[in-house]
Design an enzyme around this catalytic site. Structure first.
Site, PDB file in Angstrom:
ATOM      1  N   PRO A 219       0.800  -1.238   0.000  1.00  0.00           N
ATOM      2  CA  PRO A 219       0.000   0.000   0.000  1.00  0.00           C
ATOM      3  C   PRO A 219       0.826   1.277   0.000  1.00  0.00           C
ATOM      4  CG  PRO A 219      -0.975  -1.595   1.490  1.00  0.00           C
ATOM      5  CD  PRO A 219       0.351  -2.174   1.053  1.00  0.00           C
ATOM      6  N   TYR A 220       1.988   1.260   0.630  1.00  0.00           N
ATOM      7  CA  TYR A 220       2.849   2.454   0.611  1.00  0.00           C
ATOM      8  C   TYR A 220       3.231   2.801  -0.822  1.00  0.00           C
ATOM      9  CZ  TYR A 220       7.106   5.261   1.049  1.00  0.00           C
ATOM     10  OH  TYR A 220       8.064   6.237   0.910  1.00  0.00           O
ATOM     11  N   GLY A 221       3.766   1.823  -1.554  1.00  0.00           N
ATOM     12  CA  GLY A 221       4.153   2.063  -2.943  1.00  0.00           C
ATOM     13  C   GLY A 221       2.964   2.393  -3.827  1.00  0.00           C
TER      14      GLY A 221
END
Length: 412
Positions: A219-221
Protein backbone atom coordinates in the site's frame (compact mmCIF):
# COMPACT_ATOMS: atom_id res chain seq x y z
CA UNK A 1 -53.63 69.14 35.63
CA UNK A 2 -52.15 69.38 39.04
CA UNK A 3 -51.07 65.77 38.82
CA UNK A 4 -49.63 66.38 35.40
CA UNK A 5 -47.76 69.48 36.52
CA UNK A 6 -46.37 67.67 39.51
CA UNK A 7 -45.17 64.88 37.31
CA UNK A 8 -43.24 67.21 35.01
CA UNK A 9 -41.80 68.98 38.05
CA UNK A 10 -40.57 65.64 39.43
CA UNK A 11 -39.09 64.71 36.16
CA UNK A 12 -37.15 67.92 35.90
CA UNK A 13 -35.84 67.56 39.41
CA UNK A 14 -34.39 64.11 38.65
CA UNK A 15 -32.72 65.35 35.49
CA UNK A 16 -31.00 68.29 37.13
CA UNK A 17 -28.66 66.18 39.17
CA UNK A 18 -26.36 64.98 36.44
CA UNK A 19 -26.36 68.36 34.72
CA UNK A 20 -25.38 69.97 37.99
CA UNK A 21 -22.38 67.66 38.19
CA UNK A 22 -21.30 68.45 34.65
CA UNK A 23 -21.66 72.17 35.16
CA UNK A 24 -19.49 72.10 38.25
CA UNK A 25 -16.82 69.45 37.61
CA UNK A 26 -14.14 68.46 40.06
CA UNK A 27 -10.83 69.77 38.64
CA UNK A 28 -8.89 66.83 40.15
CA UNK A 29 -11.13 64.22 38.49
CA UNK A 30 -10.87 65.97 35.14
CA UNK A 31 -7.10 66.05 35.43
CA UNK A 32 -6.96 62.34 36.32
CA UNK A 33 -9.19 61.42 33.38
CA UNK A 34 -7.03 63.32 30.90
CA UNK A 35 -3.92 61.73 32.35
CA UNK A 36 -5.38 58.25 31.96
CA UNK A 37 -6.37 58.93 28.35
CA UNK A 38 -2.89 60.21 27.51
CA UNK A 39 -1.27 57.22 29.24
CA UNK A 40 -3.47 54.76 27.33
CA UNK A 41 -2.63 56.49 24.04
CA UNK A 42 1.08 56.38 24.82
CA UNK A 43 0.98 52.67 25.74
CA UNK A 44 -1.00 51.86 22.58
CA UNK A 45 1.55 53.69 20.42
CA UNK A 46 4.41 51.89 22.20
CA UNK A 47 2.78 48.50 21.65
CA UNK A 48 2.35 49.21 17.94
CA UNK A 49 5.99 50.24 17.62
CA UNK A 50 7.17 47.11 19.48
CA UNK A 51 4.91 44.89 17.40
CA UNK A 52 6.25 46.29 14.15
CA UNK A 53 9.80 45.75 15.36
CA UNK A 54 9.13 42.22 16.59
CA UNK A 55 10.29 39.26 14.45
CA UNK A 56 6.78 37.79 14.22
CA UNK A 57 5.32 40.96 12.73
CA UNK A 58 8.11 41.49 10.22
CA UNK A 59 8.17 37.76 9.43
CA UNK A 60 4.48 37.73 8.52
CA UNK A 61 5.09 40.61 6.11
CA UNK A 62 8.08 38.85 4.54
CA UNK A 63 6.26 35.55 4.06
CA UNK A 64 3.05 37.03 2.69
CA UNK A 65 4.60 38.77 -0.30
CA UNK A 66 6.90 37.85 -3.17
CA UNK A 67 10.33 39.46 -3.18
CA UNK A 68 12.62 39.78 -6.14
CA UNK A 69 15.64 37.55 -5.77
CA UNK A 70 14.10 35.50 -2.93
CA UNK A 71 12.55 32.05 -3.47
CA UNK A 72 10.00 31.08 -0.84
CA UNK A 73 9.70 27.30 -0.48
CA UNK A 74 6.98 25.46 1.42
CA UNK A 75 8.46 22.28 2.92
CA UNK A 76 5.69 19.90 3.96
CA UNK A 77 6.83 17.44 6.59
CA UNK A 78 9.76 19.73 7.33
CA UNK A 79 9.96 18.60 10.96
CA UNK A 80 10.69 15.03 9.87
CA UNK A 81 13.99 13.30 9.25
CA UNK A 82 14.38 14.07 5.54
CA UNK A 83 12.28 17.24 5.50
CA UNK A 84 14.32 18.92 8.25
CA UNK A 85 17.57 18.17 6.41
CA UNK A 86 16.04 19.62 3.24
CA UNK A 87 14.96 22.76 5.12
CA UNK A 88 18.48 23.13 6.52
CA UNK A 89 20.00 22.91 3.06
CA UNK A 90 17.52 25.41 1.62
CA UNK A 91 18.18 27.88 4.43
CA UNK A 92 21.95 27.55 3.91
CA UNK A 93 21.34 28.37 0.24
CA UNK A 94 19.42 31.54 1.28
CA UNK A 95 15.97 30.31 0.39
CA UNK A 96 13.01 31.50 2.45
CA UNK A 97 11.39 28.47 4.11
CA UNK A 98 7.98 27.71 5.57
CA UNK A 99 7.63 24.35 7.32
CA UNK A 100 4.17 22.81 7.65
CA UNK A 101 3.96 19.72 9.84
CA UNK A 102 1.43 18.13 12.19
CA UNK A 103 4.27 16.53 14.22
CA UNK A 104 2.68 13.07 14.05
CA UNK A 105 6.04 11.75 12.84
CA UNK A 106 8.19 14.89 12.96
CA UNK A 107 10.10 16.50 15.82
CA UNK A 108 9.62 20.03 17.09
CA UNK A 109 13.20 19.75 18.32
CA UNK A 110 14.43 19.71 14.73
CA UNK A 111 12.45 22.89 14.01
CA UNK A 112 13.96 24.58 17.07
CA UNK A 113 17.46 23.73 15.85
CA UNK A 114 16.68 25.41 12.53
CA UNK A 115 15.12 28.43 14.27
CA UNK A 116 18.26 28.88 16.36
CA UNK A 117 20.50 28.60 13.31
CA UNK A 118 18.43 31.05 11.24
CA UNK A 119 16.73 33.53 13.60
CA UNK A 120 16.65 36.45 11.17
CA UNK A 121 13.20 37.77 10.21
CA UNK A 122 11.90 36.40 6.94
CA UNK A 123 14.09 33.27 6.87
CA UNK A 124 12.03 30.52 8.49
CA UNK A 125 8.52 30.04 9.82
CA UNK A 126 6.83 26.95 11.24
CA UNK A 127 3.10 26.28 10.88
CA UNK A 128 1.50 23.47 12.87
CA UNK A 129 -1.17 22.05 10.57
CA UNK A 130 -2.55 18.83 9.12
CA UNK A 131 -2.57 18.55 5.33
CA UNK A 132 -5.74 16.48 5.61
CA UNK A 133 -7.68 19.65 6.48
CA UNK A 134 -8.37 21.27 3.11
CA UNK A 135 -9.66 24.55 4.60
CA UNK A 136 -6.55 24.98 6.72
CA UNK A 137 -4.28 24.16 3.78
CA UNK A 138 -6.04 26.69 1.55
CA UNK A 139 -5.74 29.32 4.31
CA UNK A 140 -1.99 28.69 4.52
CA UNK A 141 -1.63 29.17 0.78
CA UNK A 142 -3.80 32.30 0.79
CA UNK A 143 -1.72 33.93 3.55
CA UNK A 144 1.71 33.06 2.16
CA UNK A 145 3.40 33.84 -1.15
CA UNK A 146 5.00 30.53 -2.07
CA UNK A 147 7.25 30.16 -5.10
CA UNK A 148 7.66 26.39 -4.79
CA UNK A 149 6.58 23.38 -2.74
CA UNK A 150 8.75 20.47 -1.63
CA UNK A 151 6.23 17.84 -0.62
CA UNK A 152 7.79 15.37 1.84
CA UNK A 153 4.93 14.89 4.31
CA UNK A 154 3.88 11.24 4.36
CA UNK A 155 3.75 8.14 6.50
CA UNK A 156 6.45 5.88 5.10
CA UNK A 157 6.72 2.40 6.59
CA UNK A 158 6.14 -0.58 4.31
CA UNK A 159 5.12 -2.98 7.08
CA UNK A 160 2.75 -0.47 8.66
CA UNK A 161 1.14 0.18 5.29
CA UNK A 162 0.11 -3.48 5.00
CA UNK A 163 -1.58 -3.24 8.42
CA UNK A 164 -3.19 0.21 7.90
CA UNK A 165 -3.68 0.61 4.14
CA UNK A 166 -6.50 3.18 4.34
CA UNK A 167 -4.36 5.42 6.51
CA UNK A 168 -1.67 5.37 3.81
CA UNK A 169 -4.02 6.13 0.94
CA UNK A 170 -5.48 9.02 2.89
CA UNK A 171 -2.19 10.42 4.17
CA UNK A 172 -0.27 10.10 0.92
CA UNK A 173 -2.70 10.18 -2.01
CA UNK A 174 -5.52 12.29 -0.59
CA UNK A 175 -3.27 14.82 1.13
CA UNK A 176 -1.20 15.23 -2.04
CA UNK A 177 -4.42 16.06 -3.89
CA UNK A 178 -5.21 18.74 -1.28
CA UNK A 179 -1.77 20.31 -1.67
CA UNK A 180 -1.93 20.16 -5.46
CA UNK A 181 -5.37 21.82 -5.57
CA UNK A 182 -4.21 24.68 -3.36
CA UNK A 183 -1.10 25.12 -5.48
CA UNK A 184 -3.27 25.38 -8.58
CA UNK A 185 -5.75 27.83 -7.02
CA UNK A 186 -2.97 30.10 -5.73
CA UNK A 187 -0.73 29.79 -8.81
CA UNK A 188 2.33 28.29 -7.13
CA UNK A 189 4.58 27.54 -10.11
CA UNK A 190 6.83 24.67 -8.94
CA UNK A 191 6.35 21.28 -7.25
CA UNK A 192 9.13 18.95 -6.12
CA UNK A 193 7.47 15.67 -5.19
CA UNK A 194 9.21 13.26 -2.86
CA UNK A 195 8.34 9.80 -4.14
CA UNK A 196 9.88 6.35 -3.67
CA UNK A 197 11.41 3.36 -5.36
CA UNK A 198 8.56 1.37 -3.78
CA UNK A 199 6.44 2.40 -6.79
CA UNK A 200 8.50 -0.04 -8.89
CA UNK A 201 7.63 -3.06 -6.77
CA UNK A 202 9.91 -6.00 -7.56
CA UNK A 203 11.23 -5.46 -11.10
CA UNK A 204 12.47 -8.35 -13.19
CA UNK A 205 15.61 -6.48 -14.25
CA UNK A 206 18.23 -4.54 -12.31
CA UNK A 207 19.24 -1.77 -12.06
CA UNK A 208 16.03 0.22 -12.03
CA UNK A 209 15.71 3.02 -14.59
CA UNK A 210 12.98 5.64 -14.83
CA UNK A 211 11.44 3.53 -17.61
CA UNK A 212 11.13 0.43 -15.43
CA UNK A 213 7.43 -0.52 -15.15
CA UNK A 214 5.80 0.59 -11.91
CA UNK A 215 4.08 -2.37 -10.28
CA UNK A 216 4.01 -1.64 -6.53
CA UNK A 217 3.33 -4.56 -4.20
CA UNK A 218 2.43 -2.80 -0.95
CA UNK A 219 0.00 0.00 0.00
CA UNK A 220 2.85 2.45 0.61
CA UNK A 221 4.15 2.06 -2.94
CA UNK A 222 0.63 1.99 -4.39
CA UNK A 223 -0.37 5.20 -2.59
CA UNK A 224 2.76 6.96 -3.85
CA UNK A 225 2.13 5.78 -7.42
CA UNK A 226 -1.47 7.03 -7.25
CA UNK A 227 -0.15 10.41 -6.15
CA UNK A 228 2.34 10.41 -9.02
CA UNK A 229 -0.40 9.51 -11.54
CA UNK A 230 -2.58 12.31 -10.22
CA UNK A 231 0.28 14.83 -10.53
CA UNK A 232 1.09 13.66 -14.08
CA UNK A 233 -2.56 13.91 -15.17
CA UNK A 234 -2.77 17.41 -13.72
CA UNK A 235 0.44 18.46 -15.48
CA UNK A 236 -1.06 17.85 -18.93
CA UNK A 237 -3.15 21.02 -18.65
CA UNK A 238 -0.98 23.06 -16.31
CA UNK A 239 1.95 25.47 -16.57
CA UNK A 240 3.42 24.13 -13.35
CA UNK A 241 7.02 22.94 -13.33
CA UNK A 242 7.09 19.49 -11.71
CA UNK A 243 9.92 17.25 -10.55
CA UNK A 244 9.29 13.75 -9.16
CA UNK A 245 12.15 12.13 -7.26
CA UNK A 246 11.99 8.39 -6.60
CA UNK A 247 14.56 7.61 -3.98
CA UNK A 248 15.79 4.55 -2.24
CA UNK A 249 16.74 3.69 1.37
CA UNK A 250 17.85 6.79 3.26
CA UNK A 251 20.64 6.74 5.86
CA UNK A 252 23.03 9.18 7.54
CA UNK A 253 22.57 12.62 9.05
CA UNK A 254 23.92 16.17 8.86
CA UNK A 255 27.75 15.95 8.74
CA UNK A 256 28.02 18.91 11.14
CA UNK A 257 25.90 17.14 13.74
CA UNK A 258 23.00 19.57 13.88
CA UNK A 259 20.24 17.20 12.77
CA UNK A 260 19.65 13.48 12.92
CA UNK A 261 17.00 10.78 12.83
CA UNK A 262 14.83 10.49 15.93
CA UNK A 263 11.77 8.30 15.33
CA UNK A 264 9.14 8.01 18.01
CA UNK A 265 9.73 5.03 20.37
CA UNK A 266 6.48 3.33 19.33
CA UNK A 267 7.65 3.31 15.71
CA UNK A 268 11.01 1.67 16.29
CA UNK A 269 9.80 -1.72 15.06
CA UNK A 270 8.64 -0.11 11.81
CA UNK A 271 11.66 2.14 11.30
CA UNK A 272 14.80 2.00 9.22
CA UNK A 273 17.40 -0.67 9.83
CA UNK A 274 19.98 2.00 10.73
CA UNK A 275 17.79 3.12 13.64
CA UNK A 276 17.49 -0.45 14.88
CA UNK A 277 21.27 -0.92 14.66
CA UNK A 278 21.90 2.23 16.68
CA UNK A 279 19.30 1.27 19.30
CA UNK A 280 20.99 -2.12 19.69
CA UNK A 281 24.43 -0.51 19.93
CA UNK A 282 23.19 1.79 22.71
CA UNK A 283 21.53 -1.08 24.58
CA UNK A 284 17.99 0.26 24.15
CA UNK A 285 17.02 -3.06 22.54
CA UNK A 286 18.80 -6.41 22.97
CA UNK A 287 19.60 -6.76 19.27
CA UNK A 288 18.21 -6.27 15.80
CA UNK A 289 15.74 -8.39 13.87
CA UNK A 290 16.53 -9.13 10.24
CA UNK A 291 13.33 -10.15 8.50
CA UNK A 292 13.94 -12.48 5.61
CA UNK A 293 16.89 -14.83 5.01
CA UNK A 294 15.65 -16.83 2.03
CA UNK A 295 15.50 -14.15 -0.65
CA UNK A 296 17.10 -15.04 -3.97
CA UNK A 297 20.23 -13.02 -3.27
CA UNK A 298 23.88 -13.91 -2.64
CA UNK A 299 23.45 -14.16 1.15
CA UNK A 300 19.68 -14.67 1.46
CA UNK A 301 18.95 -11.17 2.81
CA UNK A 302 17.33 -8.45 0.72
CA UNK A 303 19.44 -5.95 -1.22
CA UNK A 304 18.87 -2.22 -1.13
CA UNK A 305 20.39 0.98 -2.50
CA UNK A 306 21.33 3.12 0.53
CA UNK A 307 21.38 6.87 -0.17
CA UNK A 308 22.82 9.36 2.30
CA UNK A 309 20.34 12.04 3.39
CA UNK A 310 22.83 14.81 2.51
CA UNK A 311 23.00 13.55 -1.08
CA UNK A 312 19.23 13.18 -1.17
CA UNK A 313 18.48 16.78 -0.20
CA UNK A 314 21.15 17.94 -2.63
CA UNK A 315 19.17 16.18 -5.38
CA UNK A 316 16.01 18.01 -4.28
CA UNK A 317 17.72 21.39 -4.45
CA UNK A 318 19.14 20.54 -7.90
CA UNK A 319 15.62 19.56 -9.00
CA UNK A 320 14.27 22.88 -7.73
CA UNK A 321 16.94 24.80 -9.60
CA UNK A 322 16.25 22.94 -12.85
CA UNK A 323 12.44 22.95 -12.72
CA UNK A 324 10.86 24.59 -15.77
CA UNK A 325 7.27 25.70 -16.48
CA UNK A 326 5.11 23.16 -18.35
CA UNK A 327 7.76 20.49 -17.88
CA UNK A 328 7.84 17.27 -15.83
CA UNK A 329 11.08 15.62 -14.75
CA UNK A 330 11.18 12.13 -13.19
CA UNK A 331 14.41 10.90 -11.60
CA UNK A 332 15.73 8.02 -9.57
CA UNK A 333 17.91 9.14 -6.67
CA UNK A 334 20.35 6.44 -5.58
CA UNK A 335 23.98 5.36 -5.65
CA UNK A 336 23.54 2.70 -8.32
CA UNK A 337 24.97 0.06 -5.99
CA UNK A 338 23.03 -2.50 -3.97
CA UNK A 339 24.05 -3.72 -0.49
CA UNK A 340 22.58 -6.67 1.37
CA UNK A 341 21.14 -6.33 4.85
CA UNK A 342 23.93 -8.55 6.19
CA UNK A 343 26.50 -6.21 4.63
CA UNK A 344 24.69 -3.27 6.22
CA UNK A 345 24.73 -4.86 9.68
CA UNK A 346 28.47 -5.54 9.42
CA UNK A 347 29.10 -1.91 8.43
CA UNK A 348 26.99 -0.77 11.39
CA UNK A 349 29.01 -2.94 13.77
CA UNK A 350 32.21 -1.33 12.54
CA UNK A 351 30.75 2.20 12.66
CA UNK A 352 29.56 1.82 16.25
CA UNK A 353 32.30 -0.46 17.54
CA UNK A 354 29.64 -2.74 19.05
CA UNK A 355 29.13 -6.42 18.28
CA UNK A 356 25.40 -6.15 17.69
CA UNK A 357 23.29 -9.23 18.25
CA UNK A 358 21.24 -10.26 15.20
CA UNK A 359 18.06 -12.38 15.16
CA UNK A 360 16.96 -13.71 11.79
CA UNK A 361 13.18 -13.91 11.28
CA UNK A 362 10.73 -14.73 8.47
CA UNK A 363 10.39 -12.12 5.75
CA UNK A 364 8.18 -9.05 6.24
CA UNK A 365 4.90 -8.86 4.28
CA UNK A 366 5.09 -6.57 1.27
CA UNK A 367 8.88 -6.58 0.99
CA UNK A 368 10.92 -7.42 -2.11
CA UNK A 369 14.27 -9.11 -2.67
CA UNK A 370 16.42 -6.67 -4.62
CA UNK A 371 16.18 -2.99 -5.46
CA UNK A 372 18.90 -0.62 -6.64
CA UNK A 373 18.93 2.28 -9.04
CA UNK A 374 20.48 3.41 -12.27
CA UNK A 375 21.24 7.11 -11.58
CA UNK A 376 22.39 7.89 -15.15
CA UNK A 377 19.48 10.21 -16.01
CA UNK A 378 19.78 12.49 -12.98
CA UNK A 379 23.53 12.73 -13.50
CA UNK A 380 23.13 13.75 -17.14
CA UNK A 381 20.20 16.17 -16.74
CA UNK A 382 20.67 17.66 -13.25
CA UNK A 383 24.43 17.16 -12.85
CA UNK A 384 23.83 15.23 -9.62
CA UNK A 385 25.93 12.37 -8.31
CA UNK A 386 25.91 10.74 -4.90
CA UNK A 387 29.04 11.73 -2.95
CA UNK A 388 28.51 10.00 0.40
CA UNK A 389 28.72 6.43 -0.89
CA UNK A 390 30.85 4.89 1.85
CA UNK A 391 28.29 2.98 3.90
CA UNK A 392 30.42 2.80 7.03
CA UNK A 393 31.27 6.52 6.88
CA UNK A 394 27.60 7.54 6.58
CA UNK A 395 26.76 5.34 9.54
CA UNK A 396 29.63 6.80 11.58
CA UNK A 397 28.28 10.33 11.01
CA UNK A 398 24.78 9.26 12.05
CA UNK A 399 26.18 7.38 15.06
CA UNK A 400 27.91 10.50 16.37
CA UNK A 401 24.56 12.32 16.44
CA UNK A 402 22.87 9.35 18.10
CA UNK A 403 25.48 9.18 20.86
CA UNK A 404 25.11 12.91 21.53
CA UNK A 405 21.30 12.68 21.61
CA UNK A 406 20.35 9.68 23.72
CA UNK A 407 16.77 10.93 23.99
CA UNK A 408 16.56 12.30 20.48
CA UNK A 409 15.96 16.03 20.24
CA UNK A 410 14.83 16.03 23.87
CA UNK A 411 18.50 15.70 24.78
CA UNK A 412 19.23 19.15 23.34
Amino acid sequence: MLNSSRGRSQTRSTRTMPFAVMEHPDPKRKSNLIGKVLMAAALTALCIIMLKRSPSFSTSIHFSRHEEGVTHVLVTGGAGYIGSHAALRLLKENYRVTIVDNLSRGNMGAVRVLQELFPEPGRLQFIYADLGDAKVVDKIFSENAFDAVMHFAAVAYVGESTMEPLRYYHNITSNTLTVLKSMAVHSVPTLIYSSTCATYGEPEKMPITEETPQVPINPYGKAKKMAEDMILDFSKNSDMGIMILRYFNVIGSDPEGRLGEAPRPELRDQGRISGACFDAARGIIPGIKVKGTDYKTHDGTCIRDYIDVTDLVDAHVKALQHAKPRNVGIYNVGTGKGRSVKDFVEACKKATGVDIKVDYLPLRPGDYAEVFSDPTKIKQELNWTARYTDLEESLQIAWRWQKAHHNGYNSS
